[in-house]
Design a protein around this motif. Sequence first.
Motif, short mmCIF file in Angstrom:
data_model
loop_
_atom_site.label_atom_id
_atom_site.label_comp_id
_atom_site.label_asym_id
_atom_site.label_seq_id
_atom_site.Cartn_x
_atom_site.Cartn_y
_atom_site.Cartn_z
N ALA A 1 -7.48 0.21 -3.73
CA ALA A 1 -6.17 0.82 -3.54
C ALA A 1 -5.45 0.13 -2.39
N ILE A 2 -4.19 0.52 -2.17
CA ILE A 2 -3.49 0.18 -0.93
C ILE A 2 -3.08 1.50 -0.29
N PHE A 3 -3.12 1.54 1.05
CA PHE A 3 -2.85 2.76 1.80
C PHE A 3 -1.71 2.48 2.77
N ARG B 1 1.75 1.01 -14.20
CA ARG B 1 1.58 2.41 -13.88
C ARG B 1 0.60 2.51 -12.71
N TRP B 2 1.00 3.23 -11.69
CA TRP B 2 0.16 3.45 -10.53
C TRP B 2 -0.15 4.92 -10.38
N MET B 3 -1.31 5.22 -9.85
CA MET B 3 -1.62 6.57 -9.41
C MET B 3 -1.21 6.69 -7.96
N ALA B 4 -0.42 7.73 -7.66
CA ALA B 4 0.09 7.92 -6.31
C ALA B 4 -0.43 9.24 -5.75
N ASP B 5 -1.17 9.15 -4.66
CA ASP B 5 -1.62 10.33 -3.92
C ASP B 5 -0.79 10.36 -2.64
N LEU C 1 0.50 14.55 -6.30
CA LEU C 1 -0.41 13.66 -7.02
C LEU C 1 0.25 13.33 -8.35
N ASP C 2 0.42 12.05 -8.65
CA ASP C 2 1.20 11.71 -9.84
C ASP C 2 0.81 10.33 -10.34
N THR D 1 -1.26 6.70 -0.99
CA THR D 1 -2.37 5.89 -1.50
C THR D 1 -2.06 5.56 -2.95
N TYR D 2 -1.99 4.28 -3.27
CA TYR D 2 -1.66 3.84 -4.62
C TYR D 2 -2.86 3.13 -5.24
#
Length: 649
Positions: free
Chosen positions: A421-423, A446-450, A460-461, A433-434
């Motif tokens: 990930a990258i923070f 598409r990325w997960m984004a926290d 969270l998406d 956090t992606y």
Amino acid sequence: MNNRIFPAYCLGLVIGALVLASCSDEAESDGSGGVIQVSGKTLFPALSGATLTAHAGEQTLTTTTDAQGRYSLALPRSWMDGDVLWLEVTGTYREIPVRMDALLGTSAEVRALAGGDDELSDDDSSRVNLTPVSTAEMAQLRARFGENLAISENGPRTVDPQFMLQTASALQLITSDEHPETLSDEFSDTAAFASDVAAVLAFVDAIYDAGGAERFRAVERGFIDRPGFVERVRERPTTALLRLLGQSDDFNRVNVLRAYSLEADGGGDTYSASHDSQVTWSQAEGGEFVVSFAQSDSLLSEGTTYFWTESALFPFRPDRVQSRDTYEYQAPDRQLAVLSTVVTNAGWRYLSDNGVYADFQQSINIEVDDYVAVPIFEYTGSGSFYPTPEVNADLLWFATETTGIALLSERSFSWERLQDAIFLVFDDGTTATYRGQREVDECASRWMADLRGPQGERRLDVVSALCGIGIQAFQAEIVPGMYYQFGRGDEQQPHQPQLKGFALRFDPDGTGSHVDDYIAEDSSGASVVVTVDDSTDPASRFHWSVLPDGRLRLKRYRNTATETGGCAPSEEDCAEYDRRDITLINTIEGRYYWIETRQIGAPNDADEGSANAARYYDKLPTSSTKRSVSDALPSPTAHSAERLDRLPL
């Protein structure tokens, strides 16, 4: 958008029950050094006297089900050498040719399930039962991996849980004793129908169009209550962290991900794309977790207030959980001042605490001087999630190995690379956090984004991430054309190629229109495509201009006296009510990547807000007829396969 097929909150999932059949002496005498005895049943329908075949690579073993649809089969240990084991049963029910399939798993999984006694029954695992659910799962796996099913151990994790549930529900209705549906003559059996994506989606559409929505949803919900489908958790864990991945698409910005942190003392919390709440929980006798939300947990959406009350979580299979969510809603603006209760069925995949399974994960290769448009967290405390000003897209510029700038909001951030990930930490304490999920094209992914606010607020998406080359300027003379959001075609109904989907039409005279289409019936009952634009709905009309800074501005107007849309700005009582500013960040081969700043509330209002959304559009020139685009124009990019990636193709 067809919410009845792919609702954001109802991303349904049920998985695999599988079945084998009766005893065969051939396996006992093959000299393999032993067998694993597998027994189970056929469910919904129960097939008596049906032929059941076990497969392992090129090897097969056949038996017959008894009068109750049960079977027992001795699988040679010589089969346990790395092949994927699966079952099929063929028979007839109410004169319908029925074939059901089931994936037992890899040989290692079968050995583990059988344990030390070399026996595998539905007391050990629901995988041994052949059902509509297991058949729907196998249809997707075959489409992805071929008939030989030489899949990896993680292969089942590629199955789309929502479409699997819909397919299983369609199969159940076809073989139902009460209100049965018809299997089309074009299909040799039920499994062949399950393998046809367009046919299944059309079947579901037809049920809804005939007023059978609640009946179909009841079938979906019913799977969780029936033995043979769900593998219950038998021991209460001391703690549990469930990070759940549901279905997502390019439209949805809420409820595509959810996380539960359940502590040993019965407390915990949950958060998703739209809300963050304290919870309490307990575990019922059947193994399910019952999660109760704080009474104050509510959300406001377009005048409707939603109160989440309870979720029941049913873990089954190593990577899946089914949830049944209960909420109440109140809509004073829609003549619903009293609370109404709704129960929905939702399906999820587990995620580990540090990200998704490798099958779904793409690496994020951020380099110095990269530009990426992606949502960041800006907590406002409004409690509203439509539109959602808390999660705004921005153009991030990674200036050095450790620093960066969000160009639109002019905020700085520091960042570091994690293993997967990258923070990012912004100057106000917001963190992001992606993690990569999948690529859409050479620029979009598409990325997960926290995302976490400075006070610990969380979102969270799954989000759209677009590569940029910096902020670009629009040239007024090249703007006119038809721009199709996420490519030409309706991504919610990919089986309807005649639909072009949502678009923005820019005309040379500085006007334009929202354009969308849907399928309806004409007076003779034939299906026709209906296009909605400013010629049929004046409220779709907008006016556009290029601003001095190079952005593109859209404005829509309405008459405040008559409350009708589409008036000209020069008319009396005509006021602006909708504004969209577009910041261009990249163009690649007719595809435009931009950030839309959408006005929330009446423009020029002191309390006005805005929300940014990252979007891409495929541009086609308008034809000589101002209000339409030629059907002969091809899509400039081949996206059908990508958009069907969530379906079994």
